[in-house]
Design a protein around this motif. Structure first.
Motif, PDB file in Angstrom:
ATOM      1  N   THR A 592       0.805  -1.231   0.000  1.00 62.58           N
ATOM      2  CA  THR A 592       0.000   0.000   0.000  1.00 62.58           C
ATOM      3  C   THR A 592       0.830   1.268   0.000  1.00 62.58           C
ATOM      4  O   THR A 592       0.285   2.359   0.114  1.00 62.58           O
ATOM      5  CB  THR A 592      -0.912   0.030   1.237  1.00 62.58           C
ATOM      6  OG1 THR A 592      -0.098  -0.118   2.400  1.00 62.58           O
ATOM      7  CG2 THR A 592      -1.949  -1.084   1.179  1.00 62.58           C
ATOM      8  N   SER A 593       2.135   1.123  -0.109  1.00 64.67           N
ATOM      9  CA  SER A 593       2.954   2.328  -0.086  1.00 64.67           C
ATOM     10  C   SER A 593       4.171   2.144  -0.987  1.00 64.67           C
ATOM     11  O   SER A 593       4.507   1.026  -1.377  1.00 64.67           O
ATOM     12  CB  SER A 593       3.401   2.654   1.347  1.00 64.67           C
ATOM     13  OG  SER A 593       4.152   1.591   1.893  1.00 64.67           O
ATOM     14  N   VAL A 594       4.852   3.248  -1.296  1.00 59.06           N
ATOM     15  CA  VAL A 594       5.947   3.240  -2.264  1.00 59.06           C
ATOM     16  C   VAL A 594       7.299   3.226  -1.565  1.00 59.06           C
ATOM     17  O   VAL A 594       8.246   2.608  -2.046  1.00 59.06           O
ATOM     18  CB  VAL A 594       5.821   4.460  -3.207  1.00 59.06           C
ATOM     19  CG1 VAL A 594       6.951   4.483  -4.236  1.00 59.06           C
ATOM     20  CG2 VAL A 594       4.462   4.444  -3.919  1.00 59.06           C
ATOM     21  N   VAL A 595       7.393   3.929  -0.444  1.00 59.80           N
ATOM     22  CA  VAL A 595       8.644   3.900   0.322  1.00 59.80           C
ATOM     23  C   VAL A 595       8.356   3.430   1.744  1.00 59.80           C
ATOM     24  O   VAL A 595       7.223   3.536   2.245  1.00 59.80           O
ATOM     25  CB  VAL A 595       9.349   5.287   0.377  1.00 59.80           C
ATOM     26  CG1 VAL A 595       9.751   5.740  -1.020  1.00 59.80           C
ATOM     27  CG2 VAL A 595       8.475   6.323   1.061  1.00 59.80           C
ATOM     28  N   ASP A 596       9.405   2.916   2.390  1.00 57.33           N
ATOM     29  CA  ASP A 596       9.263   2.507   3.788  1.00 57.33           C
ATOM     30  C   ASP A 596       9.530   3.712   4.693  1.00 57.33           C
ATOM     31  O   ASP A 596       9.759   4.827   4.208  1.00 57.33           O
ATOM     32  CB  ASP A 596      10.199   1.325   4.101  1.00 57.33           C
ATOM     33  CG  ASP A 596      11.673   1.666   3.893  1.00 57.33           C
ATOM     34  OD1 ASP A 596      12.025   2.872   3.900  1.00 57.33           O
ATOM     35  OD2 ASP A 596      12.478   0.740   3.723  1.00 57.33           O
ATOM     36  N   SER A 597       9.524   3.466   5.983  1.00 61.39           N
ATOM     37  CA  SER A 597       9.660   4.606   6.888  1.00 61.39           C
ATOM     38  C   SER A 597      11.048   5.232   6.800  1.00 61.39           C
ATOM     39  O   SER A 597      11.238   6.375   7.214  1.00 61.39           O
ATOM     40  CB  SER A 597       9.369   4.174   8.333  1.00 61.39           C
ATOM     41  OG  SER A 597      10.275   3.159   8.720  1.00 61.39           O
ATOM     42  N   ARG A 598      12.021   4.507   6.231  1.00 64.87           N
ATOM     43  CA  ARG A 598      13.358   5.100   6.052  1.00 64.87           C
ATOM     44  C   ARG A 598      13.416   5.947   4.782  1.00 64.87           C
ATOM     45  O   ARG A 598      14.464   6.434   4.413  1.00 64.87           O
ATOM     46  CB  ARG A 598      14.415   4.000   6.016  1.00 64.87           C
ATOM     47  CG  ARG A 598      14.486   3.184   7.315  1.00 64.87           C
ATOM     48  CD  ARG A 598      15.443   2.012   7.188  1.00 64.87           C
ATOM     49  NE  ARG A 598      16.836   2.421   7.274  1.00 64.87           N
ATOM     50  CZ  ARG A 598      17.705   2.358   6.255  1.00 64.87           C
ATOM     51  NH1 ARG A 598      17.306   1.906   5.085  1.00 64.87           N
ATOM     52  NH2 ARG A 598      18.943   2.744   6.431  1.00 64.87           N
ATOM     53  N   GLN A 599      12.329   6.064   4.070  1.00 68.83           N
ATOM     54  CA  GLN A 599      12.184   6.834   2.829  1.00 68.83           C
ATOM     55  C   GLN A 599      12.776   6.098   1.621  1.00 68.83           C
ATOM     56  O   GLN A 599      13.010   6.685   0.577  1.00 68.83           O
ATOM     57  CB  GLN A 599      12.828   8.244   2.939  1.00 68.83           C
ATOM     58  CG  GLN A 599      12.544   8.976   4.229  1.00 68.83           C
ATOM     59  CD  GLN A 599      11.074   9.243   4.417  1.00 68.83           C
ATOM     60  OE1 GLN A 599      10.462  10.001   3.679  1.00 68.83           O
ATOM     61  NE2 GLN A 599      10.478   8.568   5.408  1.00 68.83           N
ATOM     62  N   ARG A 600      13.021   4.806   1.794  1.00 65.68           N
ATOM     63  CA  ARG A 600      13.614   4.021   0.711  1.00 65.68           C
ATOM     64  C   ARG A 600      12.531   3.256  -0.027  1.00 65.68           C
ATOM     65  O   ARG A 600      11.583   2.768   0.587  1.00 65.68           O
ATOM     66  CB  ARG A 600      14.653   3.048   1.283  1.00 65.68           C
ATOM     67  CG  ARG A 600      15.550   2.429   0.227  1.00 65.68           C
ATOM     68  CD  ARG A 600      16.690   1.659   0.845  1.00 65.68           C
ATOM     69  NE  ARG A 600      16.227   0.409   1.474  1.00 65.68           N
ATOM     70  CZ  ARG A 600      17.056  -0.501   2.004  1.00 65.68           C
ATOM     71  NH1 ARG A 600      18.363  -0.277   2.005  1.00 65.68           N
ATOM     72  NH2 ARG A 600      16.580  -1.595   2.550  1.00 65.68           N
ATOM     73  N   SER A 601      12.715   3.141  -1.322  1.00 66.69           N
ATOM     74  CA  SER A 601      11.773   2.386  -2.149  1.00 66.69           C
ATOM     75  C   SER A 601      11.678   0.952  -1.650  1.00 66.69           C
ATOM     76  O   SER A 601      12.698   0.313  -1.372  1.00 66.69           O
ATOM     77  CB  SER A 601      12.244   2.406  -3.602  1.00 66.69           C
ATOM     78  OG  SER A 601      11.656   1.348  -4.336  1.00 66.69           O
ATOM     79  N   TRP A 602      10.441   0.434  -1.551  1.00 66.61           N
ATOM     80  CA  TRP A 602      10.261  -0.967  -1.189  1.00 66.61           C
ATOM     81  C   TRP A 602      10.844  -1.885  -2.277  1.00 66.61           C
ATOM     82  O   TRP A 602      11.262  -2.995  -2.001  1.00 66.61           O
ATOM     83  CB  TRP A 602       8.771  -1.305  -1.049  1.00 66.61           C
ATOM     84  CG  TRP A 602       8.087  -0.743   0.162  1.00 66.61           C
ATOM     85  CD1 TRP A 602       7.192   0.281   0.190  1.00 66.61           C
ATOM     86  CD2 TRP A 602       8.197  -1.205   1.515  1.00 66.61           C
ATOM     87  NE1 TRP A 602       6.747   0.498   1.483  1.00 66.61           N
ATOM     88  CE2 TRP A 602       7.348  -0.408   2.307  1.00 66.61           C
ATOM     89  CE3 TRP A 602       8.957  -2.213   2.140  1.00 66.61           C
ATOM     90  CZ2 TRP A 602       7.209  -0.584   3.678  1.00 66.61           C
ATOM     91  CZ3 TRP A 602       8.812  -2.395   3.505  1.00 66.61           C
ATOM     92  CH2 TRP A 602       7.951  -1.577   4.261  1.00 66.61           C
ATOM     93  N   ASP A 603      10.841  -1.403  -3.526  1.00 66.17           N
ATOM     94  CA  ASP A 603      11.172  -2.268  -4.664  1.00 66.17           C
ATOM     95  C   ASP A 603      12.651  -2.254  -5.021  1.00 66.17           C
ATOM     96  O   ASP A 603      13.144  -3.219  -5.599  1.00 66.17           O
ATOM     97  CB  ASP A 603      10.378  -1.826  -5.908  1.00 66.17           C
ATOM     98  CG  ASP A 603       8.875  -1.948  -5.706  1.00 66.17           C
ATOM     99  OD1 ASP A 603       8.461  -2.591  -4.723  1.00 66.17           O
ATOM    100  OD2 ASP A 603       8.123  -1.393  -6.528  1.00 66.17           O
ATOM    101  N   HIS A 604      13.333  -1.158  -4.742  1.00 70.01           N
ATOM    102  CA  HIS A 604      14.724  -1.012  -5.188  1.00 70.01           C
ATOM    103  C   HIS A 604      15.546  -0.531  -4.000  1.00 70.01           C
ATOM    104  O   HIS A 604      15.351   0.596  -3.536  1.00 70.01           O
ATOM    105  CB  HIS A 604      14.827  -0.006  -6.341  1.00 70.01           C
ATOM    106  CG  HIS A 604      13.758  -0.195  -7.377  1.00 70.01           C
ATOM    107  ND1 HIS A 604      13.709  -1.273  -8.235  1.00 70.01           N
ATOM    108  CD2 HIS A 604      12.665   0.553  -7.683  1.00 70.01           C
ATOM    109  CE1 HIS A 604      12.650  -1.181  -9.024  1.00 70.01           C
ATOM    110  NE2 HIS A 604      12.004  -0.072  -8.695  1.00 70.01           N
ATOM    111  N   ASP A 605      16.487  -1.369  -3.533  1.00 71.25           N
ATOM    112  CA  ASP A 605      17.115  -1.037  -2.250  1.00 71.25           C
ATOM    113  C   ASP A 605      18.196   0.044  -2.359  1.00 71.25           C
ATOM    114  O   ASP A 605      18.789   0.423  -1.353  1.00 71.25           O
ATOM    115  CB  ASP A 605      17.647  -2.300  -1.552  1.00 71.25           C
ATOM    116  CG  ASP A 605      18.862  -2.896  -2.245  1.00 71.25           C
ATOM    117  OD1 ASP A 605      19.346  -2.301  -3.239  1.00 71.25           O
ATOM    118  OD2 ASP A 605      19.331  -3.961  -1.797  1.00 71.25           O
ATOM    119  N   ASN A 606      18.447   0.525  -3.567  1.00 69.11           N
ATOM    120  CA  ASN A 606      19.371   1.669  -3.667  1.00 69.11           C
ATOM    121  C   ASN A 606      18.668   2.911  -4.217  1.00 69.11           C
ATOM    122  O   ASN A 606      19.305   3.790  -4.796  1.00 69.11           O
ATOM    123  CB  ASN A 606      20.592   1.318  -4.527  1.00 69.11           C
ATOM    124  CG  ASN A 606      20.216   1.006  -5.972  1.00 69.11           C
ATOM    125  OD1 ASN A 606      19.071   0.671  -6.252  1.00 69.11           O
ATOM    126  ND2 ASN A 606      21.182   1.119  -6.865  1.00 69.11           N
TER     127      ASN A 606
END
Lengths: 646, 191
Positions: A592-606
């Motif tokens: 349900t969201s695009v970034v995690d709480s660290r502001q990083r993309s869920w899909d691309h870890d860089n």
């Protein structure tokens, strides 16, 4: 098309967008030392020296319509929206036709309605902070848990307590905020909200208008929808230089630090502060250039920050492992020509900081970061309505920063179960908002029924204009998937990049907030001794608004206004606050969201995203301060990621 | 036929080319004072008098300007003392006139905010349209010298700032000297 040239390789971090979010992330990362950072800006450089900055002030003076983007020239290679392009999309009920959405492709946005998205932003070095007002209100604790507290919107995956320290850093290290904690008396906060904190600079003095209103309003109770609310005025914290506290080092103008050390009252924060007493991201970028100049091998405390303008990111490149492998961009030499060179920038970590709407179109064009399907969705703003009138006494409007006080009573409370919260801004700029209020007043006097001239004109203007005042009532918009920005192969800009295609409407929850806000405004006007204009031709004497009787409430919403809407058969003219948000929101779940709480993309870890697009909800505070706090948080997380990789 | 390429000899005594334009600019200044309610010294102090005269000439042409100034000049001599009469005469003979009124109102606007607004369609159809007659800001300086801000006790946004914290105090209106075109002489200084 030929293979793009990889001209920029070996960076630790590549950032797309040289506005406040990108500049903030860059500064946080660079200050850790030893980093190579590249910042790509689609627009032109704007005044990294004092004289060049002044040219934008002159452009503003010369502009016929002094709208927010008027000092910053249009650039067909990095087009930007203009508030002058906002059109009504649905024929009004008076037109006698069945409502049918009308596609408006006249501006940069492709608007599909039913309501126009009425806000703009700036695509140039410094971004939209070039023309922001500077209001720096923090969000309230309940703003982070709107769903669990009031049953609307969503909760954030983090709370106010997680952000408090980053708010302090944003206020001191990035923006430079003037304010008095003692003046911040918001509903729903306690002593832990600020702790023992104080702002780095003393408050911007409240305007004479604020003082007149405070005398009449402070401690009064008004009744809105059968509930009583106490009202008062708070001076508003602002990213504007004032008197420093405790050795705080004031940051003056870019390239001329002796200038702009304190607000001089130019009364043009939007669209440009002539002396740069108001913060813009140019200050942070200039600081980066000075302290972290471009070097091949940064060491120790020093990083290398390269800032490249006229570089339009067109695609986020992904490798077979789903990691970002580069940013494809178009380098152009001259905005008068569509010629450009394809290039690619590569680094270890990538940050998109191009504004909520531009980030979304770039991700959609790249097929990146969108496993949730949420990229571009949940587009929000602070929809606002204005109310305006003439007071009995002169308050000497059109002087000072536009807003020095707000009425915070409706920022939080149980009413948020029923309708949106809202903030009430008191404007020091008379009837101005977009179309210049003083200009239209003059036009009515000169060309209207009285055809005033000479001493009578001079005298009348001196009687009317100093009595003008205006409130802006700004609603919290809640996230809805049906409000979105998307892309369409049929709509591209000159370089072939996708123009934002926007679908936008306001739900009853927000419209009910507008109705409550108007009711609150009516009561405030009544407490100020400002009665409505008598316009009904059926009964008794009728006021002619063109003759400017006072005190009177002149608020009128016309069916022809671009943002005209109705709620329970009453009409309101909604405008935008320039606060696009929510289009790549953070959340606790990749579904349900695009970034995690660290502001990083869920899909691309860089890949990190920064900017108002990360905000799940917007509360009733202007979002720049919160965005900046989040960008600091993102910057620290990026540094941690880099440390872990090496 | 041979072409004589030599320049014509200069006249022994140059014609007095400055006399008429100076008179015209002065007439424009008198008209401007009557239209704006700001006196000659205030208007001269803006530095905009010659620029606005030129701008007006550029937009509606020298003949139209000359006709307007001549008409304005005919209003004044009969009413040297009485402000109210002069005010009425100005309204009747200039402001309410189909030819002069629209131009006079544009002059007022130009002085007050530094912008020219295109003349009404009827006027352009009757007296002739010109290409410079479009909505525009005369210049950045014209914007900064707008009289409307002075009349309102304010300052042009983005220029002539009043200083830190000035907005926290009441402003005041600069007392006009009472141009002799109105009975309204006592301008309120403060409330």
């Amino acid at each position: 098309m030929s293979e793009p040239v990889v001209t920029d390789d070996g960076y630790d971090v590549v950032i797309v967008g040289a506005g406040i979010a990108g500049a903030t992330a860059a500064k946080v990362i660079a200050d850790h030392g030893g980093k190579r950072i590249l910042i790509l800006e689609a627009g032109r450089s704007t005044g990294m020296s004092s004289d060049k900055y002044r040219s934008h002030v002159t452009a503003y003076h010369e502009a016929l319509a002094k709208v927010p983007n008027s000092p910053y020239a249009d650039n067909p290679n990095a087009p930007q929206p203009s508030v002058l392009s906002i059109r009504q999309l649905l024929p009004g009920p008076a037109a006698g036709r069945a409502p049918a959405a009308v596609l408006d492709t006249g501006g940069y946005f492709v608007q599909t309605g039913p309501l126009p998205f009425s806000s703009d932003y700036t695509r140039a070095l410094g971004g939209t902070t070039l023309h922001w007002l500077g209001t720096c209100l923090r969000m309230l604790p309940n703003d982070f848990s709107l769903r669990s507290a009031y049953g609307h919107g969503v909760d954030w995956p983090i709370g106010y307590g997680d952000l408090r320290g980053f708010y302090e850093r944003a206020e001191r290290e990035i923006i430079g905020v003037a304010g008095d904690v003692a003046d911040q008396r918001y509903p729903g906060i306690d002593g832990t909200y600020f702790g023992g904190y104080e702002y780095p600079m003393e408050r911007i003095p409240p305007s004479y208008l604020d003082q007149v209103l405070a005398r009449r309003l402070d401690g009064q109770t008004i009744t809105v929808q059968d509930h009583d609310y106490e009202v008062w005025l708070d001076s508003v914290p602002a990213g504007r230089n004032s008197t420093p506290r405790d050795g705080y080092q004031v940051v003056g103008a870019v390239g001329n630090p002796e200038q702009g050390q304190r607000c001089e009252g130019n009364s043009s924060c939007v669209p440009i502060c002539p002396v740069q007493a108001k913060y813009s991201a140019l200050k942070t970028l200039y600081d980066l250039q000075r302290r972290h100049p471009v070097t091949a091998a940064p060491t120790g405390q020093r990083s290398s920050v390269r800032i490249v303008s006229q570089a339009v990111a067109s695609r986020v490149l992904l490798d077979e492992h789903g990691r970002v492998s580069g940013i494809a961009y178009q380098a152009y030499d001259d905005e008068g020509s569509p010629r450009y060179e394809d290039r690619v920038a590569r680094g270890k970590v990538y940050v998109l900081a191009a504004n909520a709407i531009e980030n979304a179109t770039l991700l959609l064009a790249s097929g990146a970061a969108n496993s949730s399907g949420m990229v571009g969705r949940n587009l929000m703003d602070h929809p606002l309505i204005l109310t305006w009138g003439l007071l009995e006494e002169k308050v000497w409007s059109y002087r000072g920063p536009e807003v020095t006080s707000v009425i915070p009573a409706f920022r939080d409370g149980a009413f948020r179960e029923r309708h949106s919260g809202f903030r009430i801004e008191v404007s020091n700029w008379g009837w101005s908002f977009g179309p210049d209020g003083l200009y239209s007043t003059l036009a009515t006097m000169v060309d209207g029924p009285e055809r005033l001239f000479g001493q009578r004109l001079r005298t009348r203007l001196g009687e009317v204009v100093p009595r003008q005042f205006r409130l802006a009532l700004e609603m919290e918009q809640i996230p809805e998937e049906s409000n979105y920005v998307t892309i369409d192969t049929g709509y591209r800009d000159r370089l072939g990049n996708f123009r934002p295609v926007i679908r936008y409407d306001l739900p009853d929850y927000v419209r009910a907030g507008m109705a409550a806000a108007k009711e609150a405004s009516d009561q405030i006007f009544a407490r100020l001794g400002v009665p409505p204009l008598r316009l009904d031709p059926a009964g008794g004497p009728v006021d002619d608004p063109d003759l400017f009787p006072f005190p009177r409430d002149y608020t009128r919403y016309e069916r022809a206004d671009p943002g005209y809407l109705t709620y329970r058969d009453t009409g309101y003219s909604a405008g935008g606050a320039g606060h696009a948000a929510g289009t790549h929101r953070m959340g606790g779940s990749p579904r349900t969201s695009v970034v995690d709480s660290r502001q990083r993309s869920w899909d691309h870890d860089n890949l990190y995203l920064v900017g108002c697009g990360n905000m799940p909800t917007v509360g009733t505070s202007n979002p720049t301060l919160t965005m900046t706090a989040l960008a600091i948080w993102a910057g620290e997380n990026i540094v941690e990621d880099l440390r872990r990789r090496s | 036929m041979a072409i004589d390429a030599r320049p014509a000899p200069l006249p022994a005594v140059p014609p007095d080319v400055t006399a008429e334009p100076a008179d015209a600019v002065d007439a424009f200044l008198r008209l401007s004072a009557a239209l704006t309610g700001f006196d000659r010294m205030e208007l001269l102090g803006t530095g905009m008098v010659p620029r606005y005269y030129d701008e007006l000439t550029r937009i509606i042409g020298a003949r139209e300007v000359g006709t307007l100034l001549a008409a304005a000049g005919r209003v004044e001599p009969g009413h040297p003392a009485s402000g109210e009469d002069l005010d009425r005469a100005f309204r009747e003979q200039i402001l309410d006139d189909n030819r002069f009124g629209p131009v006079a109102r544009r002059i007022v606007t130009m002085w007050y905010i530094g912008s020219w607004a295109q003349l009404p369609r009827e006027w352009r159809n009757t007296y002739g349209a010109t290409s410079p007659d479009v909505d525009h800001v005369v210049s950045a300086a014209a914007y900064r010298e707008g009289l409307a801000w002075v009349a309102a006790g304010a300052h042009p946004m983005g220029a002539k700032q009043q200083g830190f914290g000035a907005w926290a105090r009441p402003s005041r209106l600069r007392p006009g000297t009472g141009a002799a075109t109105s009975t309204v002489t006592g301008v309120e200084v403060d409330r």
